[in-house]
Scaffold this motif. Structure first.
Motif, mmCIF file in Angstrom:
data_model
loop_
_atom_site.group_PDB
_atom_site.id
_atom_site.type_symbol
_atom_site.label_atom_id
_atom_site.label_comp_id
_atom_site.label_asym_id
_atom_site.label_seq_id
_atom_site.Cartn_x
_atom_site.Cartn_y
_atom_site.Cartn_z
ATOM 1 N N THR A 32 0.793 -1.236 0.000
ATOM 2 C CA THR A 32 0.000 0.000 0.000
ATOM 3 C C THR A 32 0.824 1.284 0.000
ATOM 4 O OG1 THR A 32 -0.150 -0.021 2.420
ATOM 5 C CG2 THR A 32 -1.933 -1.131 1.186
ATOM 6 N N VAL A 52 -5.256 4.834 -0.429
ATOM 7 C CA VAL A 52 -5.689 3.573 0.172
ATOM 8 C C VAL A 52 -6.771 3.819 1.217
ATOM 9 C CG1 VAL A 52 -4.943 1.445 1.294
ATOM 10 C CG2 VAL A 52 -3.378 2.634 -0.246
ATOM 11 N N TYR A 76 -10.041 1.156 -4.514
ATOM 12 C CA TYR A 76 -10.057 0.279 -3.349
ATOM 13 C C TYR A 76 -11.507 0.087 -2.920
ATOM 14 C CZ TYR A 76 -5.092 1.070 -3.340
ATOM 15 O OH TYR A 76 -3.782 1.130 -3.715
ATOM 16 N N VAL A 79 -10.993 -1.768 2.710
ATOM 17 C CA VAL A 79 -9.684 -1.581 3.317
ATOM 18 C C VAL A 79 -9.810 -1.805 4.823
ATOM 19 C CG1 VAL A 79 -7.789 0.035 3.761
ATOM 20 C CG2 VAL A 79 -9.006 0.117 1.561
ATOM 21 N N LEU A 85 -7.508 -6.139 1.954
ATOM 22 C CA LEU A 85 -7.495 -5.161 0.875
ATOM 23 C C LEU A 85 -8.249 -5.779 -0.293
ATOM 24 C CD1 LEU A 85 -6.155 -2.372 0.377
ATOM 25 C CD2 LEU A 85 -4.269 -3.598 -0.685
ATOM 26 N N VAL A 87 -9.135 -4.900 -3.972
ATOM 27 C CA VAL A 87 -8.693 -3.969 -4.997
ATOM 28 C C VAL A 87 -9.546 -4.167 -6.245
ATOM 29 C CG1 VAL A 87 -6.725 -3.256 -6.416
ATOM 30 C CG2 VAL A 87 -6.342 -4.126 -4.094
#
Length: 150
Positions: A32, A52, A76, A79, A85, A87
């Motif tokens: 990140t 992020v 994103y 998170v 995470l 993505v």
């Protein structure tokens, strides 16, 4: 570093599991932080931007071994620092991003188990994405243990 591969029954998903010899916070920072990400993720120096947070955007230009350059963009979706995470990767011609889930779990050692999952529309897309993800995890593992090229 240990490696495990599982392909779910639907045929268009894959899951890769690795145990890396680094704490989860270090693995998270590698994934990140733009300057760290560029060092292991085959990105052109200076091409990585990351915001992020859920809804934040990212971009990077990947450089292939033959010198080709491919700009990538996305956002994103989820998170959870040092743990999760999700993505989203923009795919030309598709209304929704392709989602890749990266889960981190701290283990003794310190070690981190990383599980990467993605579902694709076709077997060909899955095979290509799985190959790319395997390369990324190999490079990430070398980077966090200090074995990466300098």
């Amino acid at each position: 570093m240990s490696t495990e591969k599982t392909t779910p029954a639907d045929g268009h998903s894959y899951e890769l599991t690795r145990t890396l010899a680094a704490p989860a916070a270090q693995v998270w920072r590698a994934w990140t932080t733009p300057d760290q990400y560029a060092q292991w993720a085959y990105a052109a120096p200076g091409s990585v931007e990351m915001d992020v947070r859920p809804g934040g955007v990212w971009k990077a230009t990947v450089v292939t071994p033959d010198g080709g350059r491919f700009p990538l963009t996305g956002s994103y979706l989820e998170v959870d620092e040092n743990r999760l995470l999700v993505v989203g990767m923009d795919v030309p011609g598709k209304p929704e991003p392709a989602a890749m889930t990266v889960e981190l779990e701290e283990r003794e050692g310190p070690h981190t188990q990383i599980v990467l999952r993605q579902t694709c529309d076709t077997a060909e897309e899955r095979d290509s994405a799985e190959q790319g993800s395997t390369m990324l995890l190999d490079s990430l593992g070398a980077f966090v243990t200090g074995e990466a090229k300098g």
